[in-house]
Design an enzyme around this catalytic site. Structure first.
Site, short mmCIF file in Angstrom:
data_model
loop_
_atom_site.label_atom_id
_atom_site.label_comp_id
_atom_site.label_asym_id
_atom_site.label_seq_id
_atom_site.Cartn_x
_atom_site.Cartn_y
_atom_site.Cartn_z
N ARG A 98 29.36 42.57 38.82
CA ARG A 98 29.42 43.85 38.59
C ARG A 98 28.35 44.43 37.87
NH1 ARG A 98 35.15 42.97 36.75
NH2 ARG A 98 36.63 42.92 38.90
N HIS A 111 42.04 43.74 31.11
CA HIS A 111 41.93 42.50 30.22
C HIS A 111 42.79 42.57 29.04
CE1 HIS A 111 37.45 41.21 31.79
NE2 HIS A 111 38.79 40.53 32.64
N ASP A 120 27.07 32.44 37.81
CA ASP A 120 27.75 31.18 36.96
C ASP A 120 26.53 30.99 35.79
OD1 ASP A 120 28.48 28.89 35.90
OD2 ASP A 120 29.82 28.37 37.43
N ASN A 138 50.48 35.76 38.87
CA ASN A 138 49.26 36.59 38.94
C ASN A 138 49.20 36.66 40.67
OD1 ASN A 138 46.95 37.80 39.00
ND2 ASN A 138 46.15 36.41 37.39
N GLU A 144 45.91 34.00 28.90
CA GLU A 144 46.65 35.12 29.24
C GLU A 144 47.97 34.92 30.00
OE1 GLU A 144 42.74 36.03 31.06
OE2 GLU A 144 43.51 38.07 31.23
N LEU A 188 34.24 37.41 27.86
CA LEU A 188 33.32 37.09 28.89
C LEU A 188 33.63 36.14 29.82
CD1 LEU A 188 30.29 37.04 26.21
CD2 LEU A 188 31.49 38.99 27.16
N ARG A 219 51.88 39.68 36.42
CA ARG A 219 50.63 40.38 35.77
C ARG A 219 50.41 41.51 36.63
NH1 ARG A 219 44.47 39.20 37.21
NH2 ARG A 219 43.50 40.90 35.37
#
Ligand code: ADP
Length: 403
Positions: free
Chosen positions: A246, A185, A287, A12, A389, A214, A96
């Site tokens: 974001r 995602h 966070d 990745n 992933e 999330l 990825r």
């Protein structure tokens, strides 16, 4: 490829980082994992965990000039564990790739043409695709004869109907500039929707699932019978849910308003919406652990950030419930989804009429396993399903090269 080649290296590649995992697809074992960060700076760092041997994590610090040097350093670390990239047991490298546009609907064996096609998508993924291409070029130079596969973040969403993928703007302009909803995602949404079906003891074709990924980035998807029919991210990962940094959805006129009245440039607004909005914009922290700590201390800004986050999440649950018509499960995943019980509780609160509820005791359980958190009597299952992933990229890569 010999029959003993069952290992897949998953890469990745970001603009200044490379994350990697080496998996053995014979049994799904993770043999090694690591991260190179701050590539190109004097403070580069490589952290390598030799999982196969159970050895200590190893670190290198000091300048790693570029992706080529980074991958060579990773190859050396793997070789030190007897897992070198020249091993006949390595079947493939899985990369990825963030943006596959409308073209890449499946994992794809990398050729020069495929690299050129990923390059053509740079205008819609200016931050991500160049870094992914650098990773691909570097890995191909290192092992030119080894099969390498691109696994696209957008691929799972290419089954969305036009009614969900189109923005309601002038069609010629949209088509000329590749403006449509792609979603991201996808590897996680694919994996988690499948795992959720498994948890319910059903085949993916038999269930409708709302997946809520999330993490620091966040997205929702509506998955009907194993196929994505809608997702919350769009042309870029900016659309949809409130995220760590974001904004997610907003009136597009906010952009013209800020340009005209705040004298901000397009780049400044881009940075505002992608890096200084969402939770961090609302309360100064992105966070969820820190936000919950502040909420518990009575901090008003943190409370508002939490409430805005949950309100948006609830809207998407309702929207995707309507898109699907019937829902078998709502699955929470990624850093926040897997760990933040208060987010799960608040997102589902008051939705009993939709058959949705969370059992407080089950929701409080901390575990790395996929699990149900809804009461046994609930019409719709609510689940926590840890995403993976890297495993999904390795699985898709191996399926392609061993077919
Ligand atoms: P990404 O892959 O998008 O960087 P992750 O899926 O790893 O993100 O999620 C990271 C986020 O998960 C953190 O920013 C934090 O908000 C949240 N998180 C991680 N652990 C916890 C926890 N124990 N409780 C609440 N939130 C958590």
């Amino acid at each position: 490829m010999t029959s003993t080649a069952t290992r897949v290296l998953v890469l990745n590649s970001g603009s200044s980082s490379v994350k990697y995992q080496l998996l053995d697809m014979a049994d799904g074992a993770r043999l090694a994992a690591g991260l190179v960060e701050r590539i190109g700076e004097d403070t580069s760092r490589l952290a390598h965990t030799p999982l196969a041997t159970g050895g200590e994590k190893r670190e290198r610090t000091g300048r790693i000039a570029d992706h080529d040097a980074a991958l060579k350093a990773v190859a050396e670390e793997l070789a030190a564990d007897g897992l070198g990239l020249d091993s006949p047991e390595l079947a493939a490298i899985g990369h990825r790739v963030v943006h596959g546009g409308s073209k890449f609907t499946e994992p794809t064996l990398i050729t020069d043409e495929v690299v050129a096609e990923i390059e053509r998508l740079i205008p819609v993924a200016p931050l991500h695709n160049p870094a992914n291409i650098t990773g691909i070029r570097t890995a191909r130079a290192l092992r030119p004869e080894l099969p390498q596969v691109a696994v696209f973040d957008t691929a799972f969403h290419t089954t969305m109907p036009e009614s969900a993928a189109r923005y309601a703007i002038d069609t010629e302009t949209a088509d000329a500039h590749m403006v449509r909803r792609y979603g991201f995602h996808g590897t996680s949404h694919a994996y988690v929707s499948r795992k959720t079906a498994e948890l319910l003891g059903k085949a993916p074709e038999e269930v409708n699932v709302i997946v809520l990924h999330l993490g620091n980035g966040a997205s929702a998807s509506a998955v009907r019978g194993g196929r994505c029919v809608d997702t919350s991210m769009g042309l870029t990962p900016l659309e949809g849910l409130v995220m760590g940094t974001r904004s997610g959805d907003l009136d597009p006129a906010v952009i013209f308003h800020l340009a005209r009245n705040a004298g901000m440039s397009v780049d400044e607004i881009d940075s505002l919406l992608n890096k200084k909005s969402g939770l961090i914009g609302l309360c100064g922290d992105n966070d969820m652990r820190e936000i919950r700590r502040r909420v518990d201390e009575g901090d008003e800004r943190a409370r508002l950030a939490f409430d805005v986050y949950v309100h948006r999440l609830k809207k998407y649950i309702g929207a995707y419930y309507a898109v699907l018509g019937t829902v078998d499960a709502v699955a929470f995943t990624a850093g926040v989804g897997e760990n933040a019980a208060p987010v799960r509780e608040a997102a589902v609160a008051g939705l009993e009429a939709l058959g949705l509820a969370v059992d407080a005791d089950l929701n409080a359980v901390r575990s790395g396993d996929a699990r149900l958190i809804s009461p046994a009597s609930a019409r719709v299952a609510v689940a926590v399903v840890p995403t993976d992933e890297e495993l999904e990229i390795a699985t898709q890569t191996y399926a392609l090269v061993s077919a």
